[in-house]
Design a protein around this motif. Structure first.
Motif, short mmCIF file in Angstrom:
data_model
loop_
_atom_site.label_atom_id
_atom_site.label_comp_id
_atom_site.label_asym_id
_atom_site.label_seq_id
_atom_site.Cartn_x
_atom_site.Cartn_y
_atom_site.Cartn_z
N LYS A 16 28.49 2.67 -18.06
CA LYS A 16 28.80 1.70 -16.93
C LYS A 16 29.49 2.30 -15.70
CE LYS A 16 29.91 -3.10 -16.02
NZ LYS A 16 30.29 -4.43 -16.55
N ARG A 17 30.92 2.74 -16.19
CA ARG A 17 31.56 3.39 -15.07
C ARG A 17 30.98 4.52 -14.41
NH1 ARG A 17 37.87 5.32 -15.99
NH2 ARG A 17 38.08 5.85 -13.62
N LYS A 18 30.30 5.45 -15.07
CA LYS A 18 29.48 6.48 -14.40
C LYS A 18 28.61 6.18 -13.33
CE LYS A 18 27.49 10.95 -15.59
NZ LYS A 18 26.94 11.86 -16.63
N ALA A 19 27.72 5.04 -14.05
CA ALA A 19 26.68 4.42 -13.22
C ALA A 19 27.31 3.73 -11.77
CB ALA A 19 25.87 3.34 -13.87
N GLU A 20 28.46 3.07 -11.98
CA GLU A 20 28.93 2.70 -10.73
C GLU A 20 29.41 3.78 -9.83
OE1 GLU A 20 32.20 -0.04 -12.07
OE2 GLU A 20 30.92 -1.60 -12.96
N GLU A 22 28.34 6.78 -9.52
CA GLU A 22 27.22 7.31 -8.83
C GLU A 22 26.47 6.47 -7.77
OE1 GLU A 22 24.21 8.16 -11.86
OE2 GLU A 22 25.46 10.01 -12.53
N LEU A 23 26.71 5.02 -7.97
CA LEU A 23 26.19 4.16 -7.11
C LEU A 23 27.02 4.25 -5.65
CD1 LEU A 23 23.88 2.20 -6.50
CD2 LEU A 23 25.31 0.48 -7.39
N ALA A 24 28.16 4.33 -6.08
CA ALA A 24 29.12 4.01 -4.90
C ALA A 24 29.02 5.54 -4.18
CB ALA A 24 30.62 3.99 -5.40
N SER A 25 28.71 6.85 -4.72
CA SER A 25 28.65 8.00 -4.22
C SER A 25 27.52 8.18 -3.32
CB SER A 25 28.92 9.14 -5.02
OG SER A 25 27.49 9.18 -6.00
N LYS A 26 26.29 7.40 -3.70
CA LYS A 26 25.19 7.52 -2.96
C LYS A 26 25.19 6.80 -1.80
CE LYS A 26 22.08 7.36 -6.90
NZ LYS A 26 20.90 6.30 -7.67
N PRO A 27 24.60 7.54 -0.79
CA PRO A 27 24.37 6.91 0.80
C PRO A 27 23.80 5.47 0.88
CG PRO A 27 23.11 8.46 0.32
CD PRO A 27 23.65 8.68 -0.65
N ARG A 28 24.57 4.73 1.53
CA ARG A 28 23.74 3.56 1.70
C ARG A 28 22.71 3.53 2.61
NH1 ARG A 28 24.62 -1.23 4.84
NH2 ARG A 28 26.18 -0.23 6.25
N PHE A 29 21.68 2.86 2.03
CA PHE A 29 20.15 2.96 2.73
C PHE A 29 20.20 1.66 3.60
CE2 PHE A 29 15.88 1.76 3.25
CZ PHE A 29 15.48 2.76 3.78
N ILE A 30 20.22 2.16 5.07
CA ILE A 30 19.95 1.00 5.93
C ILE A 30 18.79 1.14 6.60
CG2 ILE A 30 20.94 0.16 8.36
CD1 ILE A 30 23.62 1.65 7.79
N PRO A 31 17.88 -0.02 6.56
CA PRO A 31 16.90 0.00 7.11
C PRO A 31 16.47 0.20 8.68
CG PRO A 31 17.15 -2.06 5.81
CD PRO A 31 18.45 -1.30 6.06
N LYS A 32 15.48 0.84 9.27
CA LYS A 32 15.32 1.36 10.36
C LYS A 32 15.41 0.07 11.27
CE LYS A 32 11.69 3.79 13.07
NZ LYS A 32 10.34 4.22 13.33
#
Length: 717
Positions: A16-20, A22-32
């Protein structure tokens, strides 16, 4: 009872911690749309800030007061120690309502202006960076969720068209490349040609006005001067017309013909010549240099326009040159050698009691009796009005009758080689004064085995008047002169449809520096004959198909049906008679009287169909033959060419239908080639795809045809 509490799973917590993380390290996707809205708000703030600074500069308001008046209540009580320092404070000095001192002692106004200008210049760079970052983010997201791009096509239709067009040769004519004057748009609006006179160009109207002015201004000599001016202008017009390239050769006089015009003339009629000092062809009978009396006879006979072989061969023969004429059958070769022959004889002394037994002045050799009699009939049309005698010597008639015909002498003798050798060996005929020899259908004579008698005949000719084998043989003045006051140099001509090696051997031995005239392509059929091929095996099926063709009423009589062997002639003719068609036959087993009767019946319309062997394939002229049927395909393509040449003669059209079977594989390749060269014929798919038609077979030595041949002394066809 209380439920026992399970201890937390350590592995689950780690996952669970590893998934969090990885989710925090991913760039936040902003719609166009969200990105566009944020960019618009940021750009609006920057524009509002720049607008405010410009208004402060115009109003001259101090930054401090302006900042105090516009700031909130907390900013008024802000102490001096709370003023931030450093680069960030220098950039945001206007937000604090004051300007920071610069290291060089100046205030921050110029710096603010430079900063504003820098912000303006930096805005496009920030936009480019933002676009690049968004593109990069999209690429990363696509690669993360859809995997890397593999096997991506680099095909470009535009590049393919460019490569294809670069390597492809264009055979079409581009109208822009035409540089001739009649098609040049520069000359399209010219109303009247201009002719250069006296260093400048003048029109007909201008010259006429000048001539009228000269007449009015000079009453004494004006008329003469005006006439000279008009004559000079007319000569200039004629000279310009001679130099022009846009006039067709048919519209030019003989003196105005240039080398280019003669080349076009020869191409129009398919004339090709080889040899030295060859004269130009004749364009019409009146330009042929034939005597006026002979031209009148030509007109009376009905020869309106000369054929290509006549246009090319007659001027050469009139210069006493040896000649080899290669032309397709039915091209008018008979008149091509008869007319110069008559001119030659008319310049010799007439036959008298003294020289009538010394032999003829001219000798014409042909392979078959029918062709000999046909040449004799044609020669008498021209020779009889001039007072000359023509005698034929062929097999089938007694030697006594022929000796009686020669009792008063003859200027021209037409003969087959076999019977002529008999006459020479029995001393019925000599060639003491013969100096003009013509060999018609020379290749056919060689095929029939007449090489030996032909050599005997040529060796029996006098040798005192042989031409020298030097360049003098190409000089017409030397060749036309008399030798010893009476004799002239021997002139030898050979007409043939093909040039096999044996014919070339005879030509090299007996002809001196000959001029070679070729009409069209040697060995090819004329373009006036439509060639059709049908694959039919078996005699019964072929007879049934022949009956269908005859009953269709598509072809008017006379019709000729060719077979390969003599016994089939009578069998096929019997079947055709049973169908209700009047039929006659012609082959080597018939007597001379029967042959002549068969041809006469076909020519005068008593019978409509002739069934014949190759005996009728050469030289036989039956007018208006509409159809030739090859019931059996001949063993050689040369025989096929001469068979179908019985139709489509004298410029008229005709049809040739050939029945093919598996026994004809040796000639299928040549047949496909000759049909493909015809502009009005089409090669059938069955023949095109046939295995035997893909490559030329290797043949052995030719056999003498069954229809006839020379078989020793006294033999004839």
């Amino acid at each position: 009872m209380a439920t026992r509490r399970e201890p937390p799973d350590l592995a689950a917590l780690l996952r669970k911690r590893k998934a969090e993380e990885e989710l925090a390290s991913k760039p936040r996707f902003i719609p166009k749309k969200e990105r566009e809205r944020l960019a618009a708000e940021k750009k609006a703030k920057e524009e509002e800030e720049l607008k405010r600074k410009e208004e402060e500069k115009k109003n001259g308001t101090a930054p401090t007061s302006s900042g105090l008046s516009n700031g909130d209540s907390s900013s008024r009580h802000r102490s001096q120690n709370s003023i931030p320092t450093g680069p960030k404070a220098m950039r945001n000095a206007d937000d604090r309502g004051g300007r920071q001192p610069q290291p060089d002692g100046r205030d921050g106004r110029n710096g603010d202006e430079r900063g504003a200008r820098g912000a303006k210049r930096g805005a496009p760079n920030d936009e480019d960076k933002r676009v690049k970052m968004e593109t990069h983010d999209q690429a990363e997201l696509r690669a993360r969720y859809m995997g890397p791009v593999v096997n991506q096509s680099t095909f470009s239709a535009k590049k393919k068209r460019r490569r294809t067009a670069a390597n492809k040769f264009n055979f079409d004519w581009d109208p822009d490349d035409d540089t001739s004057r009649p098609f040049d748009p520069i000359y399209a609006d010219r109303l009247e040609p201009m002719f250069k006179l006296g260093g400048y160009e003048e029109t007909d109207e201008l010259v006429q006005r000048k001539a009228d002015a000269i007449r009015r201004g000079d009453p004494e000599t004006g008329e003469e001067r005006a006439r000279l001016l008009l004559e000079q202008h007319e000569r200039a017009k004629q000279q310009a017309a001679r130099k022009s390239l846009g006039v067709h050769w048919s519209q030019k006089s003989l003196d105005d013909m240039k080398e280019r015009d003669w080349r076009i003339f020869k191409e129009n009629y398919g004339i090709a010549t080889k040899g030295g000092a060859i004269p130009n062809p004749m364009r019409s009978w009146h330009e042929s240099n034939l005597p006026r009396r002979l031209l009148e006879i030509v007109h009376d006979v009905g020869y309106d326009e000369p054929s290509p072989i006549q246009r090319a061969a007659i001027p050469i023969a009139l210069q006493a040159r040896d000649l080899i004429g290669v032309a397709v059958t039915g091209s008018g070769k008979t008149a091509a050698f008869l007319l110069p022959l008559l001119v030659y004889i008319s310049e010799l002394p007439p036959l008298t009691e003294i020289n009538k037994n010394d032999g003829p002045y001219a000798l014409i050799l042909a392979p078959t009796r029918e062709l000999v009699q046909q040449i004799e009939s044609e020669a008498r049309k021209f020779a009889t009005p001039l007072g000359f005698t023509v005698v034929s010597i062929v097999g089938g008639h007694s030697l006594e009758e022929q000796a009686f015909a020669l009792r008063n002498g003859a200027e021209i003798i037409v003969a087959t080689p076999g019977r002529l050798v008999d006459c020479l060996e029995r001393r019925l005929l000599v060639f003491s004064q013969c100096c003009y020899i013509i060999m018609d259908e020379a290749d056919r004579m060689i095929d029939q085995g007449f090489e030996e008698p032909l050599t005997k005949i040529l060796d029996a000719l006098p040798v005192t008047n042989e031409k020298p084998d030097t360049e003098e043989a190409e000089n017409p003045q030397l060749m036309k002169k008399y030798l010893g006051g009476k004799d002239r140099y021997r002139q030898t001509m050979m007409y043939t449809a093909t040039m096999p090696p044996l014919v070339e051997k005879i030509a090299k031995k007996y002809l001196r520096r000959p001029a070679i005239v070729t009409i069209g392509n040697a060995g090819e059929a004329v373009d006036t004959v439509e060639q059709r091929v049908e694959f039919i095996s078996g005699e019964d099926k072929r007879k049934k198909r022949l009956q269908e063709i005859l009953n269709s009423n598509q072809f008017k009589p006379p019709i000729i049906v060719f077979v390969n062997i003599k016994r089939n002639c009578e069998m096929v003719a019997k079947d055709i008679k049973s169908w209700g068609f009047p039929t006659t036959t012609l082959h080597g087993s018939k007597t001379q009287e029967q042959r002549e009767a068969s041809l006469a019946a076909l020519r005068n319309g008593q019978t409509s169909i002739l069934v014949a062997t190759d005996l009728a394939g050469r030289g036989i002229d039956v007018p208006d033959v509409s159809l030739v049927v090859n019931f059996n395909m001949p063993s050689s393509i040369e025989a096929y060419t001469h068979r179908i040449g019985r139709t489509g003669r004298a410029g008229k059209s005709g049809v040739a239908i050939t029945f093919l079977g598996n026994e004809d594989t040796d000639v299928m390749y040549d047949l496909k080639q000759i049909i493909s060269k015809s502009s009005i014929s089409k090669v059938p798919e069955e023949l095109r795809r046939h295995e035997a038609a893909q490559s030329k077979p290797t043949r052995g030595p030719k056999k003498v045809e069954e229809s006839g041949g020379f078989a020793g002394k006294g033999g004839w066809q």
